[in-house]
Design a protein around this motif. Structure first.
Motif, PDB file in Angstrom:
ATOM      1  N   ASP A  66       0.858  -1.186   0.000  1.00 27.47           N
ATOM      2  CA  ASP A  66       0.000   0.000   0.000  1.00 27.47           C
ATOM      3  C   ASP A  66       0.894   1.236   0.000  1.00 27.47           C
ATOM      4  OD1 ASP A  66      -1.789   2.038   0.406  1.00 27.47           O
ATOM      5  OD2 ASP A  66      -2.817   1.094   2.107  1.00 27.47           O
ATOM      6  N   TYR A  67       0.936   1.938  -1.151  1.00 29.91           N
ATOM      7  CA  TYR A  67       1.762   3.138  -1.290  1.00 29.91           C
ATOM      8  C   TYR A  67       1.003   4.411  -0.913  1.00 29.91           C
ATOM      9  CZ  TYR A  67       5.262   0.307  -3.739  1.00 29.91           C
ATOM     10  OH  TYR A  67       6.218  -0.637  -4.057  1.00 29.91           O
ATOM     11  N   GLY A  68      -0.268   4.269  -0.517  1.00 28.55           N
ATOM     12  CA  GLY A  68      -1.043   5.406  -0.095  1.00 28.55           C
ATOM     13  C   GLY A  68      -1.476   6.308  -1.238  1.00 28.55           C
ATOM     14  N   GLN A  69      -2.208   7.344  -0.886  1.00 33.06           N
ATOM     15  CA  GLN A  69      -2.586   8.390  -1.837  1.00 33.06           C
ATOM     16  C   GLN A  69      -1.480   9.436  -1.845  1.00 33.06           C
ATOM     17  OE1 GLN A  69      -5.400   8.435  -3.846  1.00 33.06           O
ATOM     18  NE2 GLN A  69      -5.714   6.351  -3.099  1.00 33.06           N
ATOM     19  N   VAL A  70      -0.916   9.688  -3.026  1.00 35.57           N
ATOM     20  CA  VAL A  70       0.289  10.511  -3.127  1.00 35.57           C
ATOM     21  C   VAL A  70      -0.065  11.934  -3.529  1.00 35.57           C
ATOM     22  CG1 VAL A  70       2.528  10.768  -4.275  1.00 35.57           C
ATOM     23  CG2 VAL A  70       1.651   8.482  -3.743  1.00 35.57           C
ATOM     24  N   SER A  71       0.531  12.901  -2.821  1.00 34.01           N
ATOM     25  CA  SER A  71       0.437  14.315  -3.180  1.00 34.01           C
ATOM     26  C   SER A  71       1.783  14.964  -2.864  1.00 34.01           C
ATOM     27  CB  SER A  71      -0.705  15.002  -2.419  1.00 34.01           C
ATOM     28  OG  SER A  71      -0.514  14.890  -1.018  1.00 34.01           O
ATOM     29  N   LYS A  72       1.896  16.246  -3.160  1.00 33.40           N
ATOM     30  CA  LYS A  72       3.162  16.949  -2.969  1.00 33.40           C
ATOM     31  C   LYS A  72       2.949  18.208  -2.132  1.00 33.40           C
ATOM     32  CE  LYS A  72       6.162  14.597  -5.603  1.00 33.40           C
ATOM     33  NZ  LYS A  72       7.457  14.053  -5.143  1.00 33.40           N
ATOM     34  N   ARG A  73       3.914  18.500  -1.277  1.00 27.83           N
ATOM     35  CA  ARG A  73       3.955  19.773  -0.589  1.00 27.83           C
ATOM     36  C   ARG A  73       4.582  20.820  -1.497  1.00 27.83           C
ATOM     37  NH1 ARG A  73       5.657  18.490   5.730  1.00 27.83           N
ATOM     38  NH2 ARG A  73       3.506  18.358   6.486  1.00 27.83           N
ATOM     39  N   ALA A  74       4.419  22.092  -1.101  1.00 28.27           N
ATOM     40  CA  ALA A  74       4.917  23.188  -1.924  1.00 28.27           C
ATOM     41  C   ALA A  74       6.417  23.070  -2.178  1.00 28.27           C
ATOM     42  CB  ALA A  74       4.597  24.524  -1.254  1.00 28.27           C
ATOM     43  N   LYS A  75       7.165  22.574  -1.193  1.00 30.91           N
ATOM     44  CA  LYS A  75       8.609  22.453  -1.338  1.00 30.91           C
ATOM     45  C   LYS A  75       9.028  21.133  -1.975  1.00 30.91           C
ATOM     46  CE  LYS A  75       9.762  25.570   2.477  1.00 30.91           C
ATOM     47  NZ  LYS A  75      10.503  25.730   3.755  1.00 30.91           N
ATOM     48  N   GLY A  76       8.057  20.363  -2.444  1.00 34.15           N
ATOM     49  CA  GLY A  76       8.377  19.154  -3.179  1.00 34.15           C
ATOM     50  C   GLY A  76       8.361  17.869  -2.381  1.00 34.15           C
ATOM     51  N   GLN A  77       8.168  17.935  -1.056  1.00 31.78           N
ATOM     52  CA  GLN A  77       8.132  16.718  -0.257  1.00 31.78           C
ATOM     53  C   GLN A  77       6.913  15.877  -0.616  1.00 31.78           C
ATOM     54  OE1 GLN A  77       7.460  17.141   3.992  1.00 31.78           O
ATOM     55  NE2 GLN A  77       8.680  15.324   4.448  1.00 31.78           N
ATOM     56  N   THR A  78       7.097  14.574  -0.779  1.00 26.96           N
ATOM     57  CA  THR A  78       5.998  13.662  -1.075  1.00 26.96           C
ATOM     58  C   THR A  78       5.188  13.393   0.186  1.00 26.96           C
ATOM     59  OG1 THR A  78       7.201  12.581  -2.882  1.00 26.96           O
ATOM     60  CG2 THR A  78       5.409  11.339  -1.867  1.00 26.96           C
ATOM     61  N   ILE A  79       3.883  13.491   0.053  1.00 28.26           N
ATOM     62  CA  ILE A  79       2.960  13.150   1.137  1.00 28.26           C
ATOM     63  C   ILE A  79       2.247  11.860   0.759  1.00 28.26           C
ATOM     64  CG2 ILE A  79       0.964  13.885   2.486  1.00 28.26           C
ATOM     65  CD1 ILE A  79       1.653  16.764   1.747  1.00 28.26           C
ATOM     66  N   ARG A  80       2.167  10.937   1.684  1.00 28.62           N
ATOM     67  CA  ARG A  80       1.445   9.676   1.457  1.00 28.62           C
ATOM     68  C   ARG A  80       0.361   9.542   2.531  1.00 28.62           C
ATOM     69  NH1 ARG A  80       3.958   6.569  -2.441  1.00 28.62           N
ATOM     70  NH2 ARG A  80       6.110   7.192  -2.872  1.00 28.62           N
ATOM     71  N   ASP A  81      -0.884   9.451   2.088  1.00 29.97           N
ATOM     72  CA  ASP A  81      -2.026   9.310   2.980  1.00 29.97           C
ATOM     73  C   ASP A  81      -2.564   7.882   2.928  1.00 29.97           C
ATOM     74  OD1 ASP A  81      -2.838  12.003   4.193  1.00 29.97           O
ATOM     75  OD2 ASP A  81      -2.516  12.533   2.085  1.00 29.97           O
ATOM     76  N   TYR A  82      -2.706   7.280   4.103  1.00 29.93           N
ATOM     77  CA  TYR A  82      -3.213   5.912   4.222  1.00 29.93           C
ATOM     78  C   TYR A  82      -4.444   5.919   5.120  1.00 29.93           C
ATOM     79  CZ  TYR A  82       1.710   5.010   3.009  1.00 29.93           C
ATOM     80  OH  TYR A  82       2.948   5.013   2.416  1.00 29.93           O
ATOM     81  N   THR A  83      -5.298   4.942   4.934  1.00 28.04           N
ATOM     82  CA  THR A  83      -6.429   4.720   5.832  1.00 28.04           C
ATOM     83  C   THR A  83      -6.344   3.302   6.382  1.00 28.04           C
ATOM     84  OG1 THR A  83      -7.858   6.244   4.611  1.00 28.04           O
ATOM     85  CG2 THR A  83      -8.932   4.640   6.047  1.00 28.04           C
ATOM     86  N   VAL A  84      -6.386   3.181   7.699  1.00 32.61           N
ATOM     87  CA  VAL A  84      -6.342   1.876   8.361  1.00 32.61           C
ATOM     88  C   VAL A  84      -7.527   1.790   9.316  1.00 32.61           C
ATOM     89  CG1 VAL A  84      -5.039   0.344   9.887  1.00 32.61           C
ATOM     90  CG2 VAL A  84      -3.833   1.714   8.166  1.00 32.61           C
ATOM     91  N   VAL A  85      -8.314   0.724   9.177  1.00 35.18           N
ATOM     92  CA  VAL A  85      -9.531   0.531   9.969  1.00 35.18           C
ATOM     93  C   VAL A  85      -9.379  -0.711  10.844  1.00 35.18           C
ATOM     94  CG1 VAL A  85     -12.020   0.149   9.892  1.00 35.18           C
ATOM     95  CG2 VAL A  85     -10.932   1.608   8.170  1.00 35.18           C
ATOM     96  N   ALA A  86      -9.623  -0.571  12.126  1.00 32.36           N
ATOM     97  CA  ALA A  86      -9.646  -1.710  13.044  1.00 32.36           C
ATOM     98  C   ALA A  86     -11.035  -2.336  13.037  1.00 32.36           C
ATOM     99  CB  ALA A  86      -9.272  -1.279  14.452  1.00 32.36           C
TER     100      ALA A  86
END
Length: 365
Positions: A89-109
């Motif tokens: 799971d590589y997550g949902q990928v987006s970028k910050r203004a300075k180019g850092q990669t953001i990865r968003d994950y969802t985990v459900v118990a």
């Protein structure tokens, strides 16, 4: 003795055991921002109290919930050891203004009765509906955000190994129907287990609340056939001893469905031991030797061996290739663990032309 045979002695208590399960409550969520803020305040105010003190919310801390053995029926969930091997799971990928990669994950118990061996059911607690939970994957320097939603009637949390601020360390339980966002910069590169850190921690982990975070180095490792293997045990009668052992959640699964790999190809196993109640578990690969990478932030193998020993929550990267085609066993070299379910095969398939050449050589004689 096969896992199924080990549990015939328990099955006469079926009606009693079925009465021990708890039903899942209705799933409702507070606003993400308000819930996250509330939980962060709780964590910063007193990160220790909720873990060690059994007060008004302490019932689920002290209660081991009785035996976890269940009957297998139409509603029993099937786990997916083979799919888990290669599911990242590589997550949902987006970028910050300075180019850092953001990865968003969802985990459900969640909770469900699952089949952990042939005709053996277990009251499982899961991240994203499987034991083990999802393999989250990113690269060193990425900004990781994990939205955790507790869809159960018990308190749970996610504690990530690795470097992060104290308010996202996962020692504050998230209430039923609550949520929390764990966020941090992924560092260093390596393998990091995550697991529930709600008391009793051994109960929450052996029931299935764990998984693996892979942080890749900035320069990728060489191309390989990559697999994830997690060693675990199940305590079905709450005596703090394991009764069934597995690789990727189901006993003897890879005996009946061997893992296909190609002759000569580089195989890379991301190996994690989440076996509660036993101080040491190993993985032994037959008829071969492997480069083993222990520790975080290393690109050089520490050892060449056919037996990889791991304490609880320890992990290693294991690299090898098979010279000869055929079927080769793998298992812990604690032989009791193998005989109680943690065993399987690699099916090494000849490279194109290899088998033809061997058949021709035989016909020449």
């Amino acid at each position: 003795m096969k896992p199924k045979e080990l549990f015939n002695q328990f099955l006469h208590r079926r009606d009693f055991l079925l009465g021990l399960g708890t039903s899942a409550g209705a799933f409702g969520l507070m606003g993400a921002e308000s819930q996250v803020a509330q939980n962060k305040v709780m964590a910063m105010q007193d990160p220790i109290k909720d873990f060690v003190y059994q007060g008004q919310h302490g019932a689920d801390h002290a209660d081991h919930m009785g035996p976890a053995l269940r009957s297998v029926g139409p509603q029993t969930k099937k786990l997916d050891p083979m799919g888990f091997l290669t599911r990242f799971d590589y997550g949902q990928v987006s970028k910050r203004a300075k180019g850092q990669t953001i990865r968003d994950y969802t985990v459900v118990a969640s909770e469900a009765d699952v089949e952990i061996a042939e005709d053996v059911g277990f009251s499982g607690w899961m991240f994203n509906g499987n034991i083990p939970g999802p393999t989250l994957r990113c690269t060193q320097g990425d900004y990781v955000r994990v939205r955790f939603m507790n869809q159960t009637e018990r308190r749970h949390s996610m504690h990530f190994h690795g470097i992060h601020p104290s308010e996202v360390d996962g020692v504050t339980p998230i209430q039923p129907s609550g949520e929390f966002v764990y966020e941090f910069t992924a560092e260093p590169f390596g393998l990091f287990p995550y697991h529930c850190h709600t008391r009793p921690v051994n109960e929450h982990t052996q029931r299935g609340l764990y998984g693996l975070l892979i942080v890749d180095p900035p320069t990728p490792r060489p191309s390989a056939h990559e697999l994830v293997m997690v060693l675990n045990g199940y305590d079905v009668n709450s005596d703090l001893k394991n009764d069934i052992y597995t690789i990727n959640g189901v006993a003897e699964y890879f005996m009946n469905q061997p893992i296909p790999i190609r002759q000569y190809e580089l195989v890379r196993i991301y190996l994690l031991n989440m076996t509660e109640f036993d101080p040491l578990v190993s993985l032994h690969i037959h008829a071969n030797s492997a480069d083993v990478y222990f520790g975080d932030g290393t690109l050089q193998p520490n050892r060449r061996t056919d037996i990889i020993p791991l304490g609880h929550a320890e992990r290693a990267i294991v690299e090898f290739s098979y010279r000869f085609p055929g079927r080769y066993m793998f298992h812990p070299h604690q032989n009791l663990f193998a005989e109680h379910g943690a065993v399987g095969f690699f099916e090494v398939v000849p490279q194109p032309g290899e088998q033809f050449e061997k058949d021709e050589a035989k016909s020449d004689h």
